[in-house]
Motif scaffolding. Sequence first.
Motif, PDB file in Angstrom:
ATOM      1  N   ALA A 183      -6.982  -9.223  -1.878  1.00 30.37           N
ATOM      2  CA  ALA A 183      -6.919  -7.696  -2.591  1.00 30.37           C
ATOM      3  C   ALA A 183      -8.041  -7.007  -2.498  1.00 30.37           C
ATOM      4  N   ALA A 184      -8.020  -5.783  -1.822  1.00 29.21           N
ATOM      5  CA  ALA A 184      -9.168  -5.039  -1.741  1.00 29.21           C
ATOM      6  C   ALA A 184      -9.265  -3.791  -2.684  1.00 29.21           C
ATOM      7  N   SER A 185     -10.591  -3.341  -3.076  1.00 30.43           N
ATOM      8  CA  SER A 185     -10.427  -2.184  -3.771  1.00 30.43           C
ATOM      9  C   SER A 185     -10.807  -1.018  -2.796  1.00 30.43           C
ATOM     10  N   SER A 198      -7.501   0.863   5.303  1.00 32.34           N
ATOM     11  CA  SER A 198      -7.020   0.929   6.650  1.00 32.34           C
ATOM     12  C   SER A 198      -8.199   1.007   7.693  1.00 32.34           C
ATOM     13  N   SER A 199      -9.172   1.186   7.160  1.00 31.06           N
ATOM     14  CA  SER A 199     -10.495   1.663   8.155  1.00 31.06           C
ATOM     15  C   SER A 199     -11.133   0.591   8.280  1.00 31.06           C
ATOM     16  N   TYR A 200     -10.549  -0.610   7.763  1.00 28.89           N
ATOM     17  CA  TYR A 200     -11.488  -1.907   7.746  1.00 28.89           C
ATOM     18  C   TYR A 200     -10.545  -2.777   8.533  1.00 28.89           C
ATOM     19  N   ALA A 233      -0.592  -0.144   2.516  1.00 33.91           N
ATOM     20  CA  ALA A 233      -0.206   0.654   1.266  1.00 33.91           C
ATOM     21  C   ALA A 233      -0.556   0.021   0.059  1.00 33.91           C
ATOM     22  N   LYS A 234      -0.707  -1.461   0.137  1.00 28.78           N
ATOM     23  CA  LYS A 234      -0.987  -2.016  -1.107  1.00 28.78           C
ATOM     24  C   LYS A 234      -2.501  -2.776  -1.044  1.00 28.78           C
ATOM     25  N   ASN A 235      -3.376  -2.428   0.186  1.00 33.81           N
ATOM     26  CA  ASN A 235      -4.666  -2.685   0.187  1.00 33.81           C
ATOM     27  C   ASN A 235      -4.668  -4.188   0.132  1.00 33.81           C
ATOM     28  N   THR A 236      -3.833  -4.841   0.681  1.00 35.85           N
ATOM     29  CA  THR A 236      -3.876  -6.467   0.766  1.00 35.85           C
ATOM     30  C   THR A 236      -3.676  -7.085   2.163  1.00 35.85           C
TER      31      THR A 236
END
Length: 121
Positions: free
Chosen positions: A23-25, A30-32, A75-78
């Motif tokens: 999980a990313a904060s 999406s830029s990574y 969308a979920k940063n995962t």
Amino acid sequence: QVQLVESGGGLVQAGGSLRLSCAASGRTFSSYVMGWFRQAPGKEREIVAAISWSGGRTYYADSVKGRFTISRNNAKNTVTLQMNSLKPEDTAVYYCAADQDYTTKLEYDYWGHGTQVTVSS
């Protein structure tokens, strides 16, 4: 800044499966480019898999091709790593990492703390 938290590690028998999640904060996930790395005791850290910004491009180490699948949900940063047909040699601490450039080397800017995966024979 990106903070990464891995989960899903554990102990599994050879031939079994595990699913790692990261999980990313932050709002710019999406830029990574996202990568999974691992480090076994006494060995250097190595890349396992990587996935591009939109998920359209993936990379796998030869040792895991056909067994592991990396995917992401912007969308979920995962980002997840589905690991099937696990082998004892897959035992390692698995790390999630993020970088703005597509790379399969260790020069990722952000790293999680890691999650232990142990595969028993």
